[in-house]
Design a protein around this motif. Sequence first.
Motif, mmCIF file in Angstrom:
data_model
loop_
_atom_site.group_PDB
_atom_site.id
_atom_site.type_symbol
_atom_site.label_atom_id
_atom_site.label_comp_id
_atom_site.label_asym_id
_atom_site.label_seq_id
_atom_site.Cartn_x
_atom_site.Cartn_y
_atom_site.Cartn_z
ATOM 1 N N LEU A 203 1.100 -4.320 -6.160
ATOM 2 C CA LEU A 203 -0.266 -3.845 -5.939
ATOM 3 C C LEU A 203 -0.558 -2.588 -6.748
ATOM 4 C CD1 LEU A 203 -0.548 -4.324 -2.073
ATOM 5 C CD2 LEU A 203 -0.828 -5.998 -3.908
ATOM 6 N N HIS A 204 -1.568 -2.670 -7.577
ATOM 7 C CA HIS A 204 -2.052 -1.522 -8.340
ATOM 8 C C HIS A 204 -3.418 -1.137 -7.783
ATOM 9 C CE1 HIS A 204 -2.761 1.124 -11.798
ATOM 10 N NE2 HIS A 204 -3.992 0.633 -11.798
ATOM 11 N N HIS A 205 -3.494 0.072 -7.216
ATOM 12 C CA HIS A 205 -4.741 0.548 -6.618
ATOM 13 C C HIS A 205 -5.433 1.509 -7.581
ATOM 14 C CE1 HIS A 205 -3.560 -0.239 -2.193
ATOM 15 N NE2 HIS A 205 -2.659 -0.808 -2.966
ATOM 16 N N ARG A 206 -6.727 1.400 -7.647
ATOM 17 C CA ARG A 206 -7.524 2.406 -8.346
ATOM 18 C C ARG A 206 -8.634 2.835 -7.408
ATOM 19 N NH1 ARG A 206 -11.928 3.397 -11.867
ATOM 20 N NH2 ARG A 206 -11.382 4.781 -13.601
ATOM 21 N N ASP A 207 -8.560 4.079 -6.925
ATOM 22 C CA ASP A 207 -9.521 4.593 -5.959
ATOM 23 C C ASP A 207 -10.433 5.608 -6.646
ATOM 24 O OD1 ASP A 207 -7.936 3.132 -4.331
ATOM 25 O OD2 ASP A 207 -7.519 4.714 -2.884
ATOM 26 N N THR A 208 -11.714 5.398 -6.548
ATOM 27 C CA THR A 208 -12.700 6.324 -7.098
ATOM 28 C C THR A 208 -13.470 6.943 -5.939
ATOM 29 O OG1 THR A 208 -12.942 4.945 -9.071
ATOM 30 C CG2 THR A 208 -14.657 6.581 -8.658
ATOM 31 N N ILE A 209 -13.473 8.270 -5.879
ATOM 32 C CA ILE A 209 -14.134 8.987 -4.783
ATOM 33 C C ILE A 209 -15.275 9.809 -5.366
ATOM 34 C CG2 ILE A 209 -13.825 10.586 -2.859
ATOM 35 C CD1 ILE A 209 -10.863 9.942 -2.921
ATOM 36 N N THR A 210 -16.491 9.546 -4.895
ATOM 37 C CA THR A 210 -17.670 10.204 -5.440
ATOM 38 C C THR A 210 -18.530 10.741 -4.308
ATOM 39 O OG1 THR A 210 -17.661 8.613 -7.258
ATOM 40 C CG2 THR A 210 -19.641 9.957 -6.988
ATOM 41 N N ALA A 245 -15.993 14.244 -7.142
ATOM 42 C CA ALA A 245 -15.455 12.957 -7.567
ATOM 43 C C ALA A 245 -13.980 13.097 -7.933
ATOM 44 C CB ALA A 245 -16.247 12.431 -8.762
ATOM 45 N N LEU A 246 -13.204 12.070 -7.611
ATOM 46 C CA LEU A 246 -11.769 12.071 -7.894
ATOM 47 C C LEU A 246 -11.319 10.639 -8.104
ATOM 48 C CD1 LEU A 246 -8.969 13.510 -7.927
ATOM 49 C CD2 LEU A 246 -8.856 13.058 -5.470
ATOM 50 N N VAL A 247 -10.513 10.426 -9.130
ATOM 51 C CA VAL A 247 -9.935 9.116 -9.384
ATOM 52 C C VAL A 247 -8.431 9.266 -9.447
ATOM 53 C CG1 VAL A 247 -9.760 7.172 -10.990
ATOM 54 C CG2 VAL A 247 -11.950 8.326 -10.677
ATOM 55 N N TYR A 248 -7.701 8.426 -8.706
ATOM 56 C CA TYR A 248 -6.246 8.435 -8.796
ATOM 57 C C TYR A 248 -5.740 7.015 -8.679
ATOM 58 C CZ TYR A 248 -6.313 8.096 -3.662
ATOM 59 O OH TYR A 248 -6.534 7.708 -2.361
ATOM 60 N N GLU A 249 -4.555 6.770 -9.242
ATOM 61 C CA GLU A 249 -3.991 5.438 -9.282
ATOM 62 C C GLU A 249 -2.538 5.480 -8.843
ATOM 63 O OE1 GLU A 249 -4.571 3.390 -12.941
ATOM 64 O OE2 GLU A 249 -6.558 4.269 -13.296
ATOM 65 N N PHE A 250 -2.069 4.389 -8.232
ATOM 66 C CA PHE A 250 -0.645 4.259 -7.908
ATOM 67 C C PHE A 250 -0.323 2.794 -7.781
ATOM 68 C CE2 PHE A 250 -2.918 4.647 -3.928
ATOM 69 C CZ PHE A 250 -2.355 3.704 -3.108
ATOM 70 N N THR A 251 0.956 2.476 -7.869
ATOM 71 C CA THR A 251 1.424 1.101 -7.846
ATOM 72 C C THR A 251 2.448 0.922 -6.756
ATOM 73 O OG1 THR A 251 1.012 0.792 -10.207
ATOM 74 C CG2 THR A 251 2.559 -0.734 -9.175
ATOM 75 N N LEU A 252 2.340 -0.181 -6.004
ATOM 76 C CA LEU A 252 3.323 -0.536 -4.977
ATOM 77 C C LEU A 252 4.042 -1.792 -5.425
ATOM 78 C CD1 LEU A 252 1.161 0.010 -1.787
ATOM 79 C CD2 LEU A 252 3.061 1.422 -2.530
ATOM 80 N N PRO A 253 5.373 -1.753 -5.513
ATOM 81 C CA PRO A 253 6.112 -2.945 -5.953
ATOM 82 C C PRO A 253 6.046 -4.048 -4.919
ATOM 83 C CG PRO A 253 7.626 -1.268 -5.182
ATOM 84 C CD PRO A 253 6.264 -0.623 -5.192
ATOM 85 N N ALA A 254 6.275 -5.269 -5.348
ATOM 86 C CA ALA A 254 6.345 -6.397 -4.417
ATOM 87 C C ALA A 254 7.545 -6.230 -3.514
ATOM 88 C CB ALA A 254 6.467 -7.710 -5.201
ATOM 89 N N ALA A 255 7.471 -6.763 -2.295
ATOM 90 C CA ALA A 255 8.581 -6.702 -1.363
ATOM 91 C C ALA A 255 9.722 -7.563 -1.889
ATOM 92 C CB ALA A 255 8.143 -7.193 0.013
#
Length: 256
Positions: A203-210, A245-255
Amino acid sequence: MARHTPHDHPHTAGRPAHRSGDRPLYWRIATELLGELRDGTIPPGERLPGERQLAEHFRVSRETVRQALDVLRRDGLVATDRRGSHATLPGPPVEHPTSLAFPVGARRPADPRAVDRATVAWEAPPPGHAEALGLAPHRPTLVHRYESAGADGRGRRRAVSSFSAVALAEVAELGRYRDRADGTSSVQLRRAYDWMRRAGLTLHHRDTITRLPDAPTVRVTRLVQDQYARPLEITDLVVDAQRDALVYEFTLPAAV
């Protein structure tokens, strides 16, 4: 005492396809509830929702729910005491890493004083969601709505999440909700991200906060993709806050 063959028990019959008239309604509900116990929707040892909530969830009467619980109780899959019923399936505790909270903005740990409401519907998602998920205009999909507010009515947050065709095809726990997504019954999908990882998706998340103009609130837009850059889910959350506004990204590996 009546004798029962192995085919009388949901835990030995698994989750078979049902033809009309093959099984009583309460047996079908027992089998569906067992499926939710097994996939971790209700972790081992955790109390089950009350009969009224289960009746709303499965769209049946409380008497049918009571009979379904009796079936699972008879097989040792559910135990009941003065505090209610709880799952007794064997297995390790379900992991609840903070980073896997669904939807974004859901209260964790749950505040007993807060008023939370979550539902799912099978409908056309918001236009922006359809485009982000690669869905044709007006094509229905699984849409999750979450609302929460403190006991005093403050701290309100509202989230709308839409799932892609890829997520529904590859994550069995999500696909199962299609026929029950009527938009009215209370449904929690807290472990949606965990289900995705168990299906082998990174899972690759990209969260944008405005911050919204002229309002003490912010909008959080989360887009989740897998290791092949395929969109899985998008959420729009509106919550009381005071942030730029803030943008950050992170990745969660598969189980594994």
